[in-house]
Design an enzyme around this catalytic site. Structure first.
Site, short mmCIF file in Angstrom:
data_model
loop_
_atom_site.label_atom_id
_atom_site.label_comp_id
_atom_site.label_asym_id
_atom_site.label_seq_id
_atom_site.Cartn_x
_atom_site.Cartn_y
_atom_site.Cartn_z
N GLY A 230 -20.09 43.48 57.84
CA GLY A 230 -20.34 43.80 59.40
C GLY A 230 -20.73 42.54 60.11
NE ARG A 231 -20.05 41.05 64.88
CZ ARG A 231 -18.62 41.25 64.80
NH1 ARG A 231 -18.48 40.94 63.42
NH2 ARG A 231 -18.01 41.45 65.55
CD GLU A 260 -20.02 34.59 61.49
OE1 GLU A 260 -19.01 34.49 62.56
OE2 GLU A 260 -20.17 35.63 60.95
CG HIS A 278 -16.26 36.55 60.85
ND1 HIS A 278 -17.26 36.66 61.69
CD2 HIS A 278 -15.47 37.74 60.78
CE1 HIS A 278 -17.13 37.76 62.38
NE2 HIS A 278 -16.14 38.45 61.91
P1 NDP Z 1 -17.77 52.12 64.01
O1 NDP Z 1 -18.61 52.42 65.25
O2 NDP Z 1 -16.57 53.33 63.75
O3 NDP Z 1 -18.87 52.68 62.76
C1 NDP Z 1 -20.38 52.06 63.00
C2 NDP Z 1 -21.02 52.84 61.81
O4 NDP Z 1 -22.44 52.21 61.68
C3 NDP Z 1 -21.39 54.30 62.10
O5 NDP Z 1 -21.25 54.88 60.74
C4 NDP Z 1 -22.85 54.43 62.53
O6 NDP Z 1 -23.33 55.65 62.37
C5 NDP Z 1 -23.36 53.33 61.89
N1 NDP Z 1 -24.47 52.68 62.82
C6 NDP Z 1 -24.63 52.19 64.02
N2 NDP Z 1 -25.74 51.89 64.22
C7 NDP Z 1 -26.76 52.27 63.02
C8 NDP Z 1 -27.91 52.11 62.90
N3 NDP Z 1 -28.86 51.55 63.94
N4 NDP Z 1 -28.25 52.64 61.53
C9 NDP Z 1 -27.64 53.03 60.76
N5 NDP Z 1 -26.44 53.24 60.91
C10 NDP Z 1 -25.75 52.69 62.12
O7 NDP Z 1 -17.52 50.96 63.88
P2 NDP Z 1 -16.24 49.91 62.69
O8 NDP Z 1 -16.54 50.71 61.75
O9 NDP Z 1 -15.22 49.86 63.59
O10 NDP Z 1 -16.88 48.66 62.77
C11 NDP Z 1 -18.40 48.40 62.36
C12 NDP Z 1 -18.55 46.93 62.57
O11 NDP Z 1 -18.00 46.12 61.62
C13 NDP Z 1 -18.21 46.26 63.99
O12 NDP Z 1 -19.06 46.87 65.02
C14 NDP Z 1 -18.12 44.79 63.57
O13 NDP Z 1 -19.28 44.40 64.00
C15 NDP Z 1 -17.80 44.66 62.15
N6 NDP Z 1 -16.66 44.18 61.96
C16 NDP Z 1 -16.51 43.06 61.00
C17 NDP Z 1 -15.37 42.36 60.70
C18 NDP Z 1 -15.28 41.21 60.04
O14 NDP Z 1 -14.25 40.45 60.27
N7 NDP Z 1 -16.16 40.98 59.02
C19 NDP Z 1 -14.10 43.12 61.20
C20 NDP Z 1 -14.30 44.35 62.01
C21 NDP Z 1 -15.41 44.82 62.32
P3 NDP Z 1 -24.42 56.38 63.41
O15 NDP Z 1 -23.81 56.10 64.78
O16 NDP Z 1 -24.21 57.76 62.82
O17 NDP Z 1 -25.44 55.59 63.24
#
Ligand code: NDP
Length: 321
Positions: A230-231, A260, A278
């Site tokens: 994720g991040r 990063e 990344h």
């Molecule tokens: P989505 O918005 O589809 O999904 C995010 C998920 O995180 C949801 O299930 C949401 O559920 C959950 N979430 C958000 N905030 C919280 C919280 N405070 N506590 C618990 N769960 C939480 O995003 P994507 O799946 O498309 O992408 C996720 C992230 O992955 C991106 O924002 C990006 O930062 C990262 N990423 C990294 C990449 C890389 O190159 N390594 C490439 C692509 C993405 P809910 O809202 O119900 O809490």
């Protein structure tokens, strides 16, 4: 008729420029604290194509900007609050990278558990000789209980890919998914206590900051595996380094880091971690698809008055309608 001016601050995927150059006037400037634009040029800019952060102060410099098309699904570097206040639409590139990132997450999980990068390095260093063999990996994926921290577009794809591996799957998000059969945990701590493998795929928000801390790592335990795609913001890297060094966490696979491209020396020195720069979405086909979506968002905005993939925090429709 003069063409609509699109600002490109800093580098962006070449295909974005290729797609835009015949329809728009492209104004490329370096990324600086204050954009090097005279007032007349700044006033003509109506759209932005950007890879990486886009500061609120830059928005203040652009009185006519309507849309900011950001490359990538995570848009934490763009000041969406300021954009919303100004009525500017921000778009990102969701979905087109789900498969690539989910595939990478599974690859990183296997590499971390089975030490495959280290085994390859051992071979390349000329250690494989008659009578020698690479040490057995301490861990196996077999029989694991995997917890997904995040079950959004990408998290769900990771979960689907893990099903054939015959692992148990659970998850933590803020809201329960009615349409999946995986066990739901209301808290990250509850999830970490239940599972032995945690995959983080949540966005960078104030609520996710360093949520994977010493407490969560201790709950995963000495047999525990952490994978983060994720991040880096989500992980307390000092606590992670300490847990890996002491063996209180088994191993970690990280595609993302807090600051990063700087990777803490403690993590670099750790043998029980697989570290990637990344690259989760970084294949030619997927980056091309992301570039196309950046361009298509701008084209749709200026031709139809609605972007294809606007983020939820900013307006969805053209003010001029
Ligand atoms: P989505 O918005 O589809 O999904 C995010 C998920 O995180 C949801 O299930 C949401 O559920 C959950 N979430 C958000 N905030 C919280 C919280 N405070 N506590 C618990 N769960 C939480 O995003 P994507 O799946 O498309 O992408 C996720 C992230 O992955 C991106 O924002 C990006 O930062 C990262 N990423 C990294 C990449 C890389 O190159 N390594 C490439 C692509 C993405 P809910 O809202 O119900 O809490």
């Amino acid at each position: 008729m003069s063409r609509i001016a699109i600002l490109v601050p800093g580098k962006i995927h070449e295909r974005v420029l290729e797609r835009l150059k015949d329809r728009f006037e492209i104004i490329a400037v370096p990324r600086e604290e204050r954009l090097a634009l005279d007032g007349e040029t700044a006033g003509r800019i109506r759209g932005v194509a950007v890879s990486g952060a886009f500061a609120g102060a830059w928005m203040d410099q652009l009185p006519s900007v309507e849309v900011i098309a950001s490359f990538g699904v995570g848009y934490d570097g763009t000041d969406v609050k300021r954009a919303a206040e100004k009525g500017i639409v921000v778009t990102n590139t969701p979905d087109v990278l789900n498969d690539e990132v989910a595939d990478t997450a599974v690859g990183l999980l296997l590499n971390t558990i089975r030490e495959l990068p280290r085994a390859e390095a051992w071979l390349r260093e000329g250690n494989w000789k008659p009578g020698t063999s690479y040490p057995l990996s301490r861990f196996s994926l077999k029989g694991r209980h995997v917890g997904l921290y995040g079950l959004g577009r990408i998290g769900l794809e990771i979960a689907k890919r893990l099903e054939p591996f015959k692992v148990k799957i659970s998850y933590h998000t803020r809201s329960r998914h009615a349409d999946v059969s995986y066990d739901y945990y209301r808290s990250l701590k509850g999830l970490a206590e239940a599972v032995d493998t945690l995959i983080a795929i949540v966005p960078k928000t104030p609520q996710t900051h360093k949520t994977i801390d010493a407490d969560i790592l201790a709950a995963l335990g000495a047999n525990g595996i952490l994978v983060n795609v994720g991040r880096g913001w989500t992980v307390d890297e000092e606590a992670l380094s300490a847990a890996l060094a002491s063996g209180s966490l088994g191993a970690a696979g990280l595609d993302v880091f807090y600051e990063e491209p700087s990777v803490p020396s403690d993590l670099l020195a750790t043998e029980n971690a697989v570290l990637l720069p990344h690259v989760a979405s970084a294949s030619v086909p997927t980056r091309n698809a992301m570039a196309d979506l950046v361009a298509d968002n701008l084209i749709a905005w200026f031709e139809k008055g609605a972007a294809l993939t606007p983020v939820p925090e900013t307006p969805q429709k053209a003010k001029r309608d």
